[in-house]
Scaffold this motif. Structure first.
Motif, mmCIF file in Angstrom:
data_model
loop_
_atom_site.group_PDB
_atom_site.id
_atom_site.type_symbol
_atom_site.label_atom_id
_atom_site.label_comp_id
_atom_site.label_asym_id
_atom_site.label_seq_id
_atom_site.Cartn_x
_atom_site.Cartn_y
_atom_site.Cartn_z
ATOM 1 N N ARG A 43 6.499 4.594 -3.853
ATOM 2 C CA ARG A 43 7.709 3.769 -4.010
ATOM 3 C C ARG A 43 7.530 2.401 -3.364
ATOM 4 N NH1 ARG A 43 12.611 2.680 -1.312
ATOM 5 N NH2 ARG A 43 12.041 3.939 0.496
ATOM 6 N N LEU A 44 7.031 2.388 -2.132
ATOM 7 C CA LEU A 44 6.879 1.111 -1.434
ATOM 8 C C LEU A 44 5.758 0.271 -2.051
ATOM 9 C CD1 LEU A 44 7.435 2.074 2.318
ATOM 10 C CD2 LEU A 44 9.095 1.603 0.511
ATOM 11 N N SER A 45 4.690 0.926 -2.514
ATOM 12 C CA SER A 45 3.603 0.188 -3.178
ATOM 13 C C SER A 45 4.126 -0.521 -4.416
ATOM 14 C CB SER A 45 2.468 1.141 -3.564
ATOM 15 O OG SER A 45 1.808 1.646 -2.428
ATOM 16 N N ALA A 46 4.949 0.181 -5.193
ATOM 17 C CA ALA A 46 5.495 -0.409 -6.416
ATOM 18 C C ALA A 46 6.392 -1.595 -6.087
ATOM 19 C CB ALA A 46 6.275 0.639 -7.200
ATOM 20 N N LEU A 47 7.191 -1.476 -5.036
ATOM 21 C CA LEU A 47 8.063 -2.576 -4.630
ATOM 22 C C LEU A 47 7.238 -3.804 -4.238
ATOM 23 C CD1 LEU A 47 10.748 -0.677 -2.491
ATOM 24 C CD2 LEU A 47 11.132 -1.836 -4.674
ATOM 25 N N LEU A 48 6.168 -3.575 -3.495
ATOM 26 C CA LEU A 48 5.311 -4.683 -3.073
ATOM 27 C C LEU A 48 4.604 -5.317 -4.264
ATOM 28 C CD1 LEU A 48 3.823 -3.097 0.175
ATOM 29 C CD2 LEU A 48 5.333 -5.089 0.062
ATOM 30 N N PHE A 49 4.083 -4.485 -5.144
ATOM 31 C CA PHE A 49 3.407 -5.003 -6.329
ATOM 32 C C PHE A 49 4.353 -5.817 -7.195
ATOM 33 C CE2 PHE A 49 -0.536 -2.425 -6.266
ATOM 34 C CZ PHE A 49 -1.396 -3.435 -6.667
ATOM 35 N N ALA A 51 6.790 -7.469 -6.307
ATOM 36 C CA ALA A 51 7.110 -8.721 -5.628
ATOM 37 C C ALA A 51 5.905 -9.655 -5.545
ATOM 38 C CB ALA A 51 7.642 -8.436 -4.226
ATOM 39 N N GLY A 52 4.785 -9.230 -6.123
ATOM 40 C CA GLY A 52 3.605 -10.081 -6.132
ATOM 41 C C GLY A 52 2.691 -9.934 -4.937
ATOM 42 N N CYS A 167 9.977 -2.922 6.793
ATOM 43 C CA CYS A 167 10.832 -3.925 6.159
ATOM 44 C C CYS A 167 10.780 -3.837 4.643
ATOM 45 C CB CYS A 167 10.393 -5.326 6.603
ATOM 46 S SG CYS A 167 10.416 -5.562 8.390
ATOM 47 N N VAL A 168 10.072 -2.860 4.120
ATOM 48 C CA VAL A 168 9.932 -2.700 2.673
ATOM 49 C C VAL A 168 10.793 -1.527 2.213
ATOM 50 C CG1 VAL A 168 8.317 -2.351 0.771
ATOM 51 C CG2 VAL A 168 7.547 -3.510 2.866
ATOM 52 N N GLY A 169 11.643 -1.766 1.215
ATOM 53 C CA GLY A 169 12.405 -0.671 0.641
ATOM 54 C C GLY A 169 13.529 -0.141 1.502
ATOM 55 N N MET A 170 14.086 -0.978 2.368
ATOM 56 C CA MET A 170 15.213 -0.540 3.195
ATOM 57 C C MET A 170 16.457 -0.313 2.337
ATOM 58 S SD MET A 170 14.916 -2.893 6.665
ATOM 59 C CE MET A 170 15.029 -4.474 5.781
ATOM 60 N N LYS A 171 17.300 0.616 2.733
ATOM 61 C CA LYS A 171 18.538 0.892 2.015
ATOM 62 C C LYS A 171 19.472 -0.321 2.047
ATOM 63 C CE LYS A 171 20.670 4.751 2.740
ATOM 64 N NZ LYS A 171 21.269 5.903 3.483
ATOM 65 N N THR A 172 19.411 -1.059 3.154
ATOM 66 C CA THR A 172 20.267 -2.231 3.342
ATOM 67 C C THR A 172 19.400 -3.474 3.434
ATOM 68 O OG1 THR A 172 21.759 -0.827 4.649
ATOM 69 C CG2 THR A 172 22.106 -3.213 4.776
ATOM 70 N N ARG A 204 -1.217 -8.507 4.551
ATOM 71 C CA ARG A 204 -1.585 -9.889 4.826
ATOM 72 C C ARG A 204 -0.337 -10.637 5.300
ATOM 73 N NH1 ARG A 204 -6.265 -11.448 5.858
ATOM 74 N NH2 ARG A 204 -6.998 -10.221 4.073
ATOM 75 N N THR A 205 -0.439 -11.354 6.407
ATOM 76 C CA THR A 205 0.726 -11.981 7.028
ATOM 77 C C THR A 205 1.448 -12.931 6.080
ATOM 78 O OG1 THR A 205 -0.509 -11.904 9.117
ATOM 79 C CG2 THR A 205 1.543 -13.175 9.091
ATOM 80 N N SER A 206 0.702 -13.757 5.381
ATOM 81 C CA SER A 206 1.329 -14.724 4.479
ATOM 82 C C SER A 206 2.092 -14.019 3.368
ATOM 83 C CB SER A 206 0.279 -15.659 3.885
ATOM 84 O OG SER A 206 -0.731 -14.915 3.205
ATOM 85 N N GLU A 207 1.560 -12.896 2.885
ATOM 86 C CA GLU A 207 2.237 -12.158 1.823
ATOM 87 C C GLU A 207 3.474 -11.440 2.359
ATOM 88 O OE1 GLU A 207 0.221 -10.750 -1.641
ATOM 89 O OE2 GLU A 207 -1.634 -10.589 -0.487
#
Length: 222
Positions: A43-49, A51-52, A167-172, A204-207
């Motif tokens: 789930r979190l991988s998909a959210l990150l992907f 988002a670029g 910080c990825v995929g939080m409910k709020t 990666r920090t910038s990402e």
């Protein structure tokens, strides 16, 4: 880039694609088969992907990970140093005005997620001063008193347990504050919670900054 580093990069890309494929074929919340939930990592991988974000990695750690020294944690994650080991903590402004009850105003939120290094000493006073300045002094300083949110509140807001907050995929949609010391790390790839107690996320920090759009604040005491 060394051959090993290139191989690791390609392997990470393949794992990310597999995770995204897994998420796409698993039932959605509207599916009649709700007994097959998506994994946190997928789930979190998909959210990150989506988002670029491309340069990230998940790693499982042993159940007694938090009993280990920072050096041992660094080694199992392959982190560049113990200073690259970070955590996300949910803070509540206990002195916010009675009408400030949620996170709708990034500049004057009831709650914030702060990402700090394990090796740093968090300074709530620095965050207080930042928020006071952010609001151009229009809100009295006494209205800012940042304290660690109770675990139950943190869980309800993020959907993650203690030591698993990320910080990825939080409910709020909680505003994020990143300690500027993390933004200055070299190399610029750090580790934090990955949504489960034994799952860690390297990014990666910038990402991370592009994804979370955090306030970057000096929030470590000397």
């Amino acid at each position: 880039m060394s051959e090993l580093a290139e191989l690791e990069r390609l392997q990470t890309q393949i794992l990310h694609r597999i995770a995204k494929l897994e998420l796409s074929i698993l039932p959605s919340n509207n599916s009649p088969n709700k007994d097959l939930p998506t994994t946190t990592e997928a789930r979190l991988s998909a959210l990150l992907f989506d988002a670029g974000v491309k340069d990230f990695s998940f790693k499982r750690v042993p159940s007694d990970y938090y009993d280990w020294s920072f050096e041992a944690r660094r080694d199992i994650l392959g982190a560049a140093s113990i200073h690259h080991l970070c955590k996300s903590i949910v803070l509540v402004n206990t002195q916010a005005a009675s009408n400030i009850t949620d996170c709708s105003d990034r500049q004057n939120s009831k709650y914030y997620v702060v990402v700090v290094q394990y090796t740093a000493r968090f300074s709530a006073e620095n965050v207080k001063n930042f928020l006071y300045t952010l609001n151009n002094g229009k809100i009295p300083k006494k209205r800012f008193n940042l304290r660690l949110a109770p675990e139950e509140i943190s869980h309800n807001l993020t959907g993650f347990e203690h030591n698993g907050v990320t910080c990825v995929g939080m409910k709020t949609d909680i505003p994020v504050i990143l300690d500027e010391a993390i933004a200055k790390l070299n190399p610029d790839f750090f580790w934090l919670g990955g949504g489960e107690i034994d799952l860690k996320l390297g990014i990666r920090t910038s990402e991370f900054i592009n994804f979370a759009k955090p306030f970057i604040v000096n929030c470590s005491g000397s």
